[in-house]
Design a protein around this motif. Structure first.
Motif, PDB file in Angstrom:
ATOM      1  N   ALA A 155       0.809  -1.220   0.000  1.00  0.00           N
ATOM      2  CA  ALA A 155       0.000   0.000   0.000  1.00  0.00           C
ATOM      3  C   ALA A 155       0.840   1.266   0.000  1.00  0.00           C
ATOM      4  CB  ALA A 155      -0.938   0.007   1.213  1.00  0.00           C
ATOM      5  N   TYR A 156       2.130   1.173  -0.227  1.00  0.00           N
ATOM      6  CA  TYR A 156       2.989   2.353  -0.140  1.00  0.00           C
ATOM      7  C   TYR A 156       3.392   2.826  -1.524  1.00  0.00           C
ATOM      8  CZ  TYR A 156       6.822   5.461   1.213  1.00  0.00           C
ATOM      9  OH  TYR A 156       7.628   6.548   1.389  1.00  0.00           O
ATOM     10  N   THR A 157       3.424   4.144  -1.676  1.00  0.00           N
ATOM     11  CA  THR A 157       3.888   4.771  -2.907  1.00  0.00           C
ATOM     12  C   THR A 157       4.908   5.838  -2.541  1.00  0.00           C
ATOM     13  OG1 THR A 157       1.743   4.398  -3.970  1.00  0.00           O
ATOM     14  CG2 THR A 157       3.216   6.003  -4.985  1.00  0.00           C
ATOM     15  N   LEU A 158       6.093   5.732  -3.093  1.00  0.00           N
ATOM     16  CA  LEU A 158       7.159   6.685  -2.779  1.00  0.00           C
ATOM     17  C   LEU A 158       6.844   8.046  -3.375  1.00  0.00           C
ATOM     18  CD1 LEU A 158       9.959   7.032  -1.461  1.00  0.00           C
ATOM     19  CD2 LEU A 158      10.952   6.466  -3.683  1.00  0.00           C
ATOM     20  N   ALA A 159       6.918   9.076  -2.529  1.00  0.00           N
ATOM     21  CA  ALA A 159       6.639  10.445  -2.959  1.00  0.00           C
ATOM     22  C   ALA A 159       7.942  11.215  -3.131  1.00  0.00           C
ATOM     23  CB  ALA A 159       5.753  11.153  -1.926  1.00  0.00           C
ATOM     24  N   PRO A 160       7.998  12.176  -4.058  1.00  0.00           N
ATOM     25  CA  PRO A 160       9.219  12.982  -4.216  1.00  0.00           C
ATOM     26  C   PRO A 160       9.615  13.726  -2.949  1.00  0.00           C
ATOM     27  CG  PRO A 160       7.748  13.267  -6.101  1.00  0.00           C
ATOM     28  CD  PRO A 160       6.974  12.500  -5.077  1.00  0.00           C
ATOM     29  N   LEU A 161       8.632  14.100  -2.131  1.00  0.00           N
ATOM     30  CA  LEU A 161       8.939  14.804  -0.898  1.00  0.00           C
ATOM     31  C   LEU A 161       9.778  13.949   0.046  1.00  0.00           C
ATOM     32  CD1 LEU A 161       5.512  16.544  -0.151  1.00  0.00           C
ATOM     33  CD2 LEU A 161       7.622  17.621  -0.949  1.00  0.00           C
ATOM     34  N   THR A 162       9.611  12.639  -0.018  1.00  0.00           N
ATOM     35  CA  THR A 162      10.372  11.754   0.859  1.00  0.00           C
ATOM     36  C   THR A 162      11.859  11.815   0.545  1.00  0.00           C
ATOM     37  OG1 THR A 162       8.462  10.273   0.985  1.00  0.00           O
ATOM     38  CG2 THR A 162      10.580   9.394   1.676  1.00  0.00           C
ATOM     39  N   ALA A 163      12.210  11.710  -0.733  1.00  0.00           N
ATOM     40  CA  ALA A 163      13.620  11.777  -1.119  1.00  0.00           C
ATOM     41  C   ALA A 163      14.221  13.133  -0.766  1.00  0.00           C
ATOM     42  CB  ALA A 163      13.753  11.501  -2.614  1.00  0.00           C
ATOM     43  N   ARG A 164      13.474  14.192  -0.972  1.00  0.00           N
ATOM     44  CA  ARG A 164      13.991  15.516  -0.647  1.00  0.00           C
ATOM     45  C   ARG A 164      14.190  15.675   0.857  1.00  0.00           C
ATOM     46  NH1 ARG A 164      10.462  20.592  -2.368  1.00  0.00           N
ATOM     47  NH2 ARG A 164       9.265  19.892  -0.551  1.00  0.00           N
ATOM     48  N   ALA A 165      13.276  15.095   1.645  1.00  0.00           N
ATOM     49  CA  ALA A 165      13.410  15.180   3.097  1.00  0.00           C
ATOM     50  C   ALA A 165      14.643  14.425   3.586  1.00  0.00           C
ATOM     51  CB  ALA A 165      12.151  14.622   3.767  1.00  0.00           C
ATOM     52  N   ILE A 166      14.941  13.276   2.975  1.00  0.00           N
ATOM     53  CA  ILE A 166      16.125  12.511   3.379  1.00  0.00           C
ATOM     54  C   ILE A 166      17.402  13.280   3.062  1.00  0.00           C
ATOM     55  CG2 ILE A 166      17.434  10.402   2.954  1.00  0.00           C
ATOM     56  CD1 ILE A 166      14.827   8.942   2.511  1.00  0.00           C
ATOM     57  N   VAL A 167      17.437  13.925   1.887  1.00  0.00           N
ATOM     58  CA  VAL A 167      18.611  14.721   1.520  1.00  0.00           C
ATOM     59  C   VAL A 167      18.794  15.881   2.489  1.00  0.00           C
ATOM     60  CG1 VAL A 167      19.605  16.196  -0.258  1.00  0.00           C
ATOM     61  CG2 VAL A 167      18.495  14.057  -0.902  1.00  0.00           C
ATOM     62  N   GLN A 168      17.714  16.560   2.831  1.00  0.00           N
ATOM     63  CA  GLN A 168      17.808  17.658   3.791  1.00  0.00           C
ATOM     64  C   GLN A 168      18.177  17.144   5.175  1.00  0.00           C
ATOM     65  OE1 GLN A 168      14.009  19.612   3.573  1.00  0.00           O
ATOM     66  NE2 GLN A 168      14.439  20.562   1.591  1.00  0.00           N
ATOM     67  N   ALA A 169      17.729  15.923   5.483  1.00  0.00           N
ATOM     68  CA  ALA A 169      18.004  15.352   6.796  1.00  0.00           C
ATOM     69  C   ALA A 169      19.470  15.083   7.008  1.00  0.00           C
ATOM     70  CB  ALA A 169      17.218  14.052   6.962  1.00  0.00           C
ATOM     71  N   ALA A 170      20.196  14.781   5.942  1.00  0.00           N
ATOM     72  CA  ALA A 170      21.616  14.460   6.071  1.00  0.00           C
ATOM     73  C   ALA A 170      22.422  15.632   6.619  1.00  0.00           C
ATOM     74  CB  ALA A 170      22.177  14.027   4.713  1.00  0.00           C
ATOM     75  N   GLY A 171      21.858  16.825   6.589  1.00  0.00           N
ATOM     76  CA  GLY A 171      22.565  17.968   7.151  1.00  0.00           C
ATOM     77  C   GLY A 171      22.766  17.866   8.647  1.00  0.00           C
ATOM     78  N   GLY A 172      21.957  17.045   9.323  1.00  0.00           N
ATOM     79  CA  GLY A 172      22.133  16.877  10.762  1.00  0.00           C
ATOM     80  C   GLY A 172      23.338  16.041  11.128  1.00  0.00           C
ATOM     81  N   ILE A 173      23.959  15.365  10.145  1.00  0.00           N
ATOM     82  CA  ILE A 173      25.115  14.520  10.439  1.00  0.00           C
ATOM     83  C   ILE A 173      26.262  15.355  10.991  1.00  0.00           C
ATOM     84  CG2 ILE A 173      26.867  13.036   9.394  1.00  0.00           C
ATOM     85  CD1 ILE A 173      24.787  12.075   7.429  1.00  0.00           C
ATOM     86  N   PHE A 174      26.523  16.509  10.375  1.00  0.00           N
ATOM     87  CA  PHE A 174      27.666  17.333  10.788  1.00  0.00           C
ATOM     88  C   PHE A 174      27.502  17.807  12.225  1.00  0.00           C
ATOM     89  CE2 PHE A 174      29.607  21.525  11.294  1.00  0.00           C
ATOM     90  CZ  PHE A 174      30.924  21.241  10.984  1.00  0.00           C
TER      91      PHE A 174
END
Length: 270
Positions: A155-174
């Motif tokens: 029942a899941y469909t990948l949305a473009p917002l998900t990929a963008r959120a993951i990319v933005q999330a990687a900023g917390g690594i630093f």
């Protein structure tokens, strides 16, 4: 016959979702586990979960291309988000390695001929030890099981917002890596200041030759003392990452990724 067909279909879809966790998530993705062991583990988990998740509301156990891609996407979202914890530990180890003057000290894997930083591997090993000792591996599995209720099979469909959120999330690594290595950074910086002042007070002494040994000894002493804070630190970051993964799975339903994209900076960076 229909019951076995439904069970095998549910098991296959479950296996696809669980495999994404095993490939990317911390501890489960460790190269210390043989590939056959991971395959048996994934098959066992899928076999045990299939009868349960197939009966959940809105579950679609038919094997279609859309269902398979959806399960792959769920596994990737969970696995990639949780893998940021490993990246944070690796980056923190590299920061500590520079302060220890170990920036050029690498380990060579004889099988793949790939060089990895010494302190990065050390931090990842210590992080894995904390995960096992604190039982966080069971928390990851429990969160994966809850995902079947939030997002039923097929029942899941990948949305473009998900990929963008993951990319933005990687900023917390630093930010998270700097926080983890902050005690070592502060201690080694004080050693450098002390050596610099001593060289000004007594120019004839070869104090500069003491910088690297003192930084290494003091840094390792501070790192050993700060290990008591690691379980709480990793628990907070892992909790933030799990919350983010669950929110990202809800993006296609809510069609709102702004708040989810912002939460990983809080989850990792604190």
């Amino acid at each position: 016959m229909d019951g076995w067909t439904s069970f095998l279909s549910a098991m296959l879809l479950t296996l696809v979702r669980v495999s994404g966790i095993v490939v990317f998530a911390p501890f489960f993705s460790s190269s210390a586990f043989p590939a056959r062991t991971k395959a048996v583990f994934v098959a066992a988990v899928a076999f045990l979960l299939a009868p349960l998740v197939a009966t959940l509301p809105n579950a679609h156990v038919e094997i279609t291309l859309t269902a398979l891609l959806g399960e792959v996407a769920v596994g990737l979202v969970y696995g990639i988000v949780l893998s940021l914890l490993n990246e944070m530990l690796l980056f923190a180890g590299q920061i500590a390695g520079v302060q220890f003057s170990f920036s050029m000290v690498n380990l060579l894997d004889p099988t793949s001929n790939i060089q990895t930083p010494l302190m990065g591997d050390l931090f990842q090993l210590m992080g894995t030890l904390v995960l096992i000792a604190a039982g966080f591996d069971r928390i990851i599995l429990a969160s994966l099981v809850r995902s079947f209720r939030a997002v039923p099979l097929g029942a899941y469909t990948l949305a473009p917002l998900t990929a963008r959120a993951i990319v933005q999330a990687a900023g917390g690594i630093f930010l998270a890596a700097v926080e983890l290595a902050a005690p070592v950074l502060a201690a080694t910086m004080l050693v450098e200041i002390a050596v610099a002042l001593l060289s000004k007070l007594s120019p004839q002494l070869p104090v500069m030759s003491l910088t690297v040994p003192l930084k290494t000894l003091v840094g390792f002493a501070v790192l050993t003392c700060s290990l008591a804070l690691w379980p709480r630190f990793i628990e907070m970051r892992l909790s933030g990452l799990l919350d983010l993964a669950e929110r990202l799975l809800e993006i296609p339903v809510n069609a709102s990724g702004g708040s989810s994209a912002h939460t990983l900076g809080v989850g990792l960076g604190g």
